[in-house]
Design a protein around this motif. Structure first.
Motif, PDB file in Angstrom:
ATOM      1  N   ARG A  27      -1.984  35.531  42.359  1.00 17.68           N
ATOM      2  CA  ARG A  27      -1.612  35.584  40.948  1.00 17.68           C
ATOM      3  C   ARG A  27      -0.100  35.551  40.756  1.00 17.68           C
ATOM      4  NH1 ARG A  27      -1.142  39.888  36.984  1.00 17.68           N
ATOM      5  NH2 ARG A  27      -1.294  41.395  38.641  1.00 17.68           N
ATOM      6  N   ASN A  28       0.634  36.360  41.484  1.00 19.57           N
ATOM      7  CA  ASN A  28       2.077  36.496  41.244  1.00 19.57           C
ATOM      8  C   ASN A  28       2.933  35.444  41.941  1.00 19.57           C
ATOM      9  OD1 ASN A  28       2.058  38.778  39.502  1.00 19.57           O
ATOM     10  ND2 ASN A  28       1.500  40.022  41.262  1.00 19.57           N
ATOM     11  N   SER A  29       2.433  34.833  42.998  1.00 20.61           N
ATOM     12  CA  SER A  29       3.250  33.847  43.715  1.00 20.61           C
ATOM     13  C   SER A  29       3.554  32.626  42.847  1.00 20.61           C
ATOM     14  CB  SER A  29       2.560  33.419  45.005  1.00 20.61           C
ATOM     15  OG  SER A  29       1.338  32.764  44.730  1.00 20.61           O
ATOM     16  N   LYS A  30       2.761  32.406  41.819  1.00 17.20           N
ATOM     17  CA  LYS A  30       2.985  31.258  40.925  1.00 17.20           C
ATOM     18  C   LYS A  30       4.350  31.356  40.241  1.00 17.20           C
ATOM     19  CE  LYS A  30      -1.924  30.761  40.166  1.00 17.20           C
ATOM     20  NZ  LYS A  30      -3.039  31.052  39.293  1.00 17.20           N
ATOM     21  N   TRP A  31       4.764  32.566  39.894  1.00 13.78           N
ATOM     22  CA  TRP A  31       6.061  32.755  39.248  1.00 13.78           C
ATOM     23  C   TRP A  31       7.174  32.297  40.183  1.00 13.78           C
ATOM     24  CZ3 TRP A  31      10.527  35.551  40.208  1.00 13.78           C
ATOM     25  CH2 TRP A  31      11.409  35.683  39.136  1.00 13.78           C
ATOM     26  N   TYR A  32       7.087  32.660  41.456  1.00 17.30           N
ATOM     27  CA  TYR A  32       8.112  32.305  42.439  1.00 17.30           C
ATOM     28  C   TYR A  32       8.131  30.795  42.669  1.00 17.30           C
ATOM     29  CZ  TYR A  32       8.485  37.288  43.242  1.00 17.30           C
ATOM     30  OH  TYR A  32       8.695  38.627  43.071  1.00 17.30           O
ATOM     31  N   SER A  33       6.960  30.191  42.694  1.00 19.20           N
ATOM     32  CA  SER A  33       6.863  28.753  42.868  1.00 19.20           C
ATOM     33  C   SER A  33       7.519  28.015  41.694  1.00 19.20           C
ATOM     34  CB  SER A  33       5.392  28.350  42.997  1.00 19.20           C
ATOM     35  OG  SER A  33       5.276  26.979  43.192  1.00 19.20           O
ATOM     36  N   ARG A  34       7.244  28.467  40.472  1.00 18.54           N
ATOM     37  CA  ARG A  34       7.839  27.847  39.272  1.00 18.54           C
ATOM     38  C   ARG A  34       9.353  28.053  39.227  1.00 18.54           C
ATOM     39  NH1 ARG A  34       3.330  30.186  36.714  1.00 18.54           N
ATOM     40  NH2 ARG A  34       4.662  31.846  35.947  1.00 18.54           N
ATOM     41  N   LYS A  35       9.820  29.193  39.707  1.00 17.01           N
ATOM     42  CA  LYS A  35      11.254  29.497  39.666  1.00 17.01           C
ATOM     43  C   LYS A  35      12.040  28.524  40.542  1.00 17.01           C
ATOM     44  CE  LYS A  35      14.491  33.317  39.784  1.00 17.01           C
ATOM     45  NZ  LYS A  35      15.133  32.896  38.547  1.00 17.01           N
ATOM     46  N   GLY A  36      11.453  28.123  41.665  1.00 21.61           N
ATOM     47  CA  GLY A  36      12.107  27.158  42.542  1.00 21.61           C
ATOM     48  C   GLY A  36      13.254  27.769  43.327  1.00 21.61           C
ATOM     49  N   GLY A  37      14.076  26.922  43.927  1.00 25.34           N
ATOM     50  CA  GLY A  37      15.253  27.363  44.676  1.00 25.34           C
ATOM     51  C   GLY A  37      14.938  28.373  45.761  1.00 25.34           C
ATOM     52  N   GLU A  38      15.726  29.443  45.794  1.00 24.17           N
ATOM     53  CA  GLU A  38      15.573  30.479  46.809  1.00 24.17           C
ATOM     54  C   GLU A  38      14.208  31.154  46.728  1.00 24.17           C
ATOM     55  OE1 GLU A  38      17.024  33.003  50.043  1.00 24.17           O
ATOM     56  OE2 GLU A  38      17.141  30.943  49.399  1.00 24.17           O
ATOM     57  N   ALA A  39      13.688  31.316  45.516  1.00 22.94           N
ATOM     58  CA  ALA A  39      12.370  31.942  45.363  1.00 22.94           C
ATOM     59  C   ALA A  39      11.295  31.102  46.036  1.00 22.94           C
ATOM     60  CB  ALA A  39      12.053  32.134  43.880  1.00 22.94           C
ATOM     61  N   ALA A  40      11.344  29.790  45.847  1.00 18.19           N
ATOM     62  CA  ALA A  40      10.357  28.898  46.463  1.00 18.19           C
ATOM     63  C   ALA A  40      10.522  28.878  47.982  1.00 18.19           C
ATOM     64  CB  ALA A  40      10.478  27.496  45.883  1.00 18.19           C
ATOM     65  N   ARG A  41      11.771  28.922  48.460  1.00 13.32           N
ATOM     66  CA  ARG A  41      12.015  28.934  49.908  1.00 13.32           C
ATOM     67  C   ARG A  41      11.429  30.204  50.537  1.00 13.32           C
ATOM     68  NH1 ARG A  41      14.996  30.634  53.878  1.00 13.32           N
ATOM     69  NH2 ARG A  41      16.293  32.046  52.674  1.00 13.32           N
ATOM     70  N   LEU A  42      11.655  31.348  49.884  1.00 14.16           N
ATOM     71  CA  LEU A  42      11.107  32.602  50.395  1.00 14.16           C
ATOM     72  C   LEU A  42       9.576  32.603  50.324  1.00 14.16           C
ATOM     73  CD1 LEU A  42      13.760  35.065  48.969  1.00 14.16           C
ATOM     74  CD2 LEU A  42      13.328  34.581  51.381  1.00 14.16           C
ATOM     75  N   LEU A  43       9.028  31.971  49.306  1.00 15.56           N
ATOM     76  CA  LEU A  43       7.578  31.836  49.200  1.00 15.56           C
ATOM     77  C   LEU A  43       7.038  31.055  50.393  1.00 15.56           C
ATOM     78  CD1 LEU A  43       4.904  32.134  47.647  1.00 15.56           C
ATOM     79  CD2 LEU A  43       5.551  30.116  46.314  1.00 15.56           C
ATOM     80  N   ASP A  44       7.708  29.985  50.764  1.00 16.22           N
ATOM     81  CA  ASP A  44       7.283  29.211  51.936  1.00 16.22           C
ATOM     82  C   ASP A  44       7.354  30.053  53.213  1.00 16.22           C
ATOM     83  OD1 ASP A  44       6.778  26.953  50.411  1.00 16.22           O
ATOM     84  OD2 ASP A  44       8.722  26.011  50.852  1.00 16.22           O
ATOM     85  N   LEU A  45       8.402  30.867  53.345  1.00 16.49           N
ATOM     86  CA  LEU A  45       8.506  31.748  54.517  1.00 16.49           C
ATOM     87  C   LEU A  45       7.332  32.721  54.567  1.00 16.49           C
ATOM     88  CD1 LEU A  45      12.294  32.755  54.721  1.00 16.49           C
ATOM     89  CD2 LEU A  45      11.020  31.270  56.283  1.00 16.49           C
ATOM     90  N   ALA A  46       7.046  33.340  53.429  1.00 15.75           N
ATOM     91  CA  ALA A  46       5.960  34.329  53.372  1.00 15.75           C
ATOM     92  C   ALA A  46       4.622  33.681  53.714  1.00 15.75           C
ATOM     93  CB  ALA A  46       5.904  34.980  51.993  1.00 15.75           C
ATOM     94  N   ARG A  47       4.367  32.534  53.129  1.00 16.92           N
ATOM     95  CA  ARG A  47       3.100  31.833  53.392  1.00 16.92           C
ATOM     96  C   ARG A  47       2.997  31.377  54.836  1.00 16.92           C
ATOM     97  NH1 ARG A  47       2.529  28.316  47.817  1.00 16.92           N
ATOM     98  NH2 ARG A  47       1.636  30.018  46.592  1.00 16.92           N
ATOM     99  N   GLY A  48       4.144  31.173  55.471  1.00 17.53           N
ATOM    100  CA  GLY A  48       4.166  30.749  56.870  1.00 17.53           C
ATOM    101  C   GLY A  48       4.047  31.895  57.857  1.00 17.53           C
ATOM    102  N   GLY A  49       3.892  33.121  57.360  1.00 17.79           N
ATOM    103  CA  GLY A  49       3.713  34.266  58.245  1.00 17.79           C
ATOM    104  C   GLY A  49       4.998  34.933  58.705  1.00 17.79           C
ATOM    105  N   PHE A  50       6.128  34.568  58.107  1.00 17.26           N
ATOM    106  CA  PHE A  50       7.406  35.182  58.466  1.00 17.26           C
ATOM    107  C   PHE A  50       7.346  36.676  58.160  1.00 17.26           C
ATOM    108  CE2 PHE A  50      12.008  35.904  58.240  1.00 17.26           C
ATOM    109  CZ  PHE A  50      12.465  35.114  59.278  1.00 17.26           C
ATOM    110  N   GLU A  51       7.967  37.498  59.000  1.00 16.17           N
ATOM    111  CA  GLU A  51       7.930  38.950  58.826  1.00 16.17           C
ATOM    112  C   GLU A  51       9.080  39.434  57.938  1.00 16.17           C
ATOM    113  OE1 GLU A  51       7.688  41.057  62.548  1.00 16.17           O
ATOM    114  OE2 GLU A  51       6.444  39.465  63.406  1.00 16.17           O
ATOM    115  N   PHE A  52       8.771  40.370  57.053  1.00 13.48           N
ATOM    116  CA  PHE A  52       9.761  40.941  56.158  1.00 13.48           C
ATOM    117  C   PHE A  52      10.967  41.473  56.935  1.00 13.48           C
ATOM    118  CE2 PHE A  52      11.631  44.677  54.142  1.00 13.48           C
ATOM    119  CZ  PHE A  52      11.985  44.175  52.889  1.00 13.48           C
ATOM    120  N   GLU A  53      10.713  42.165  58.034  1.00 11.73           N
ATOM    121  CA  GLU A  53      11.790  42.797  58.807  1.00 11.73           C
ATOM    122  C   GLU A  53      12.786  41.787  59.359  1.00 11.73           C
ATOM    123  OE1 GLU A  53       8.639  43.789  58.860  1.00 11.73           O
ATOM    124  OE2 GLU A  53       8.892  45.832  58.104  1.00 11.73           O
TER     125      GLU A  53
END
Length: 185
Positions: A27-53
Motif C-alpha cells: 500500500r505505502n510503497s506506491k507513494w515512494y514510486s510516484r515520488k521518484g528520484g531518491e525515493a524510487a532508488r531506495l524502493l528498488d534497494l528494499a525490493r532487492g533485499g538490501f539490508e537497512f543496516e
C-alpha cells in the motif's frame, strides 16, 4: 537489527526504519514510486533485499525526510528526540489502542471498532481491504517490521503505522502470536 522487548530507540531512527518498512508495503510503497528520484532508488534497494543496516547515513537521512513529509499530510507528527520502546502486543493490547482519524471517520476510534467496519473509499488504500485481498495473506501471519504507536494527550495510545500488518495479525494470528510495535514512552 535483532530486537528485544524493552529495546529503546529515538524517533530519528524510528522514522528511518518506518520509511524502510513502508518500502516493503504493497500500500505505502506506491507513494515512494510516484515520488521518484531518491525515493524510487531506495524502493528498488528494499525490493532487492538490501539490508537497512547497510544503508549510508545520507540514505537513512533521506528516509527520515520522507516520513516527515508524509506525516505533515496524513498522521499526527512524531517529534524528533522522543523515545520509543519495542513491544510485542497481544490482540487485546492492539484492540485497546486508537486509530488515526482518517481511518476512523474523522476521529480516533478504538481499534476494535475499526477492524469490524467496512473499508472506506478509496478502497484500494484502506488497510483492511489491502490486507484481506493481498497475496501475502496466503502465507498466514508472519511478524514483519514493527508498527508505530504514539501517545496523544487526553486520548491515549494511537497506532500511526502498521495498519495492513496489524489487520493480518488480527485476522490470522494464533494464540501466542504477537504484533511487534514501537510505542512512545
Amino acid at each position: 537489527m535483532t530486537r528485544k522487548v524493552g529495546d529503546v530507540i529515538l524517533s530519528d531512527e524510528l522514522k528511518m526504519r518506518w520509511a524502510w518498512g513502508e518500502l516493503h508495503s504493497e500500500r505505502n510503497s506506491k507513494w515512494y514510486s510516484r515520488k521518484g528520484g531518491e525515493a524510487a532508488r531506495l524502493l528498488d534497494l528494499a525490493r532487492g533485499g538490501f539490508e537497512f543496516e547497510k544503508l549510508t547515513a545520507v540514505e537513512k537521512s533521506a528516509l527520515k525526510s520522507f516520513v516527515d513529509e508524509r506525516m505533515r499530510r496524513e498522521i499526527p507528527p512524531v517529534p524528533d528526540g522522543i523515545a520509543f520502546k519495542y513491544c510485542e502486543w497481544t490482540k487485546p493490547q492492539l484492540g485497546s489502542c486508537l486509530v488515526i482519524p482518517n481511518l476512523g471517520g474523522g476521529q480516533n476510534i478504538p481499534y476494535t471498532d475499526f477492524i469490524v467496519q467496512e473499508p472506506r473509499a478509496p478502497i484500494d488504500t484502506d488497510p483492511r481491504h489491502v490486507a484481506r485481498n493481498s497475496g501475502s495473506r496466503n502465507k498466514g501471519y508472519i511478524p514483519q517490521e514493527p508498527g508505530v504507536a504514539i501517545l496523544v494527550p487526553n486520548r491515549g495510545t494511537v497506532l500511526v503505522d502498521g495498519y495492513t500488518r496489524s489487520v493480518v495479525f488480527w485476522d490470522l494470528g494464533k494464540d501466542g502470536d504477537t504484533y511487534p510495535v514501537w510505542v512512545q514512552v
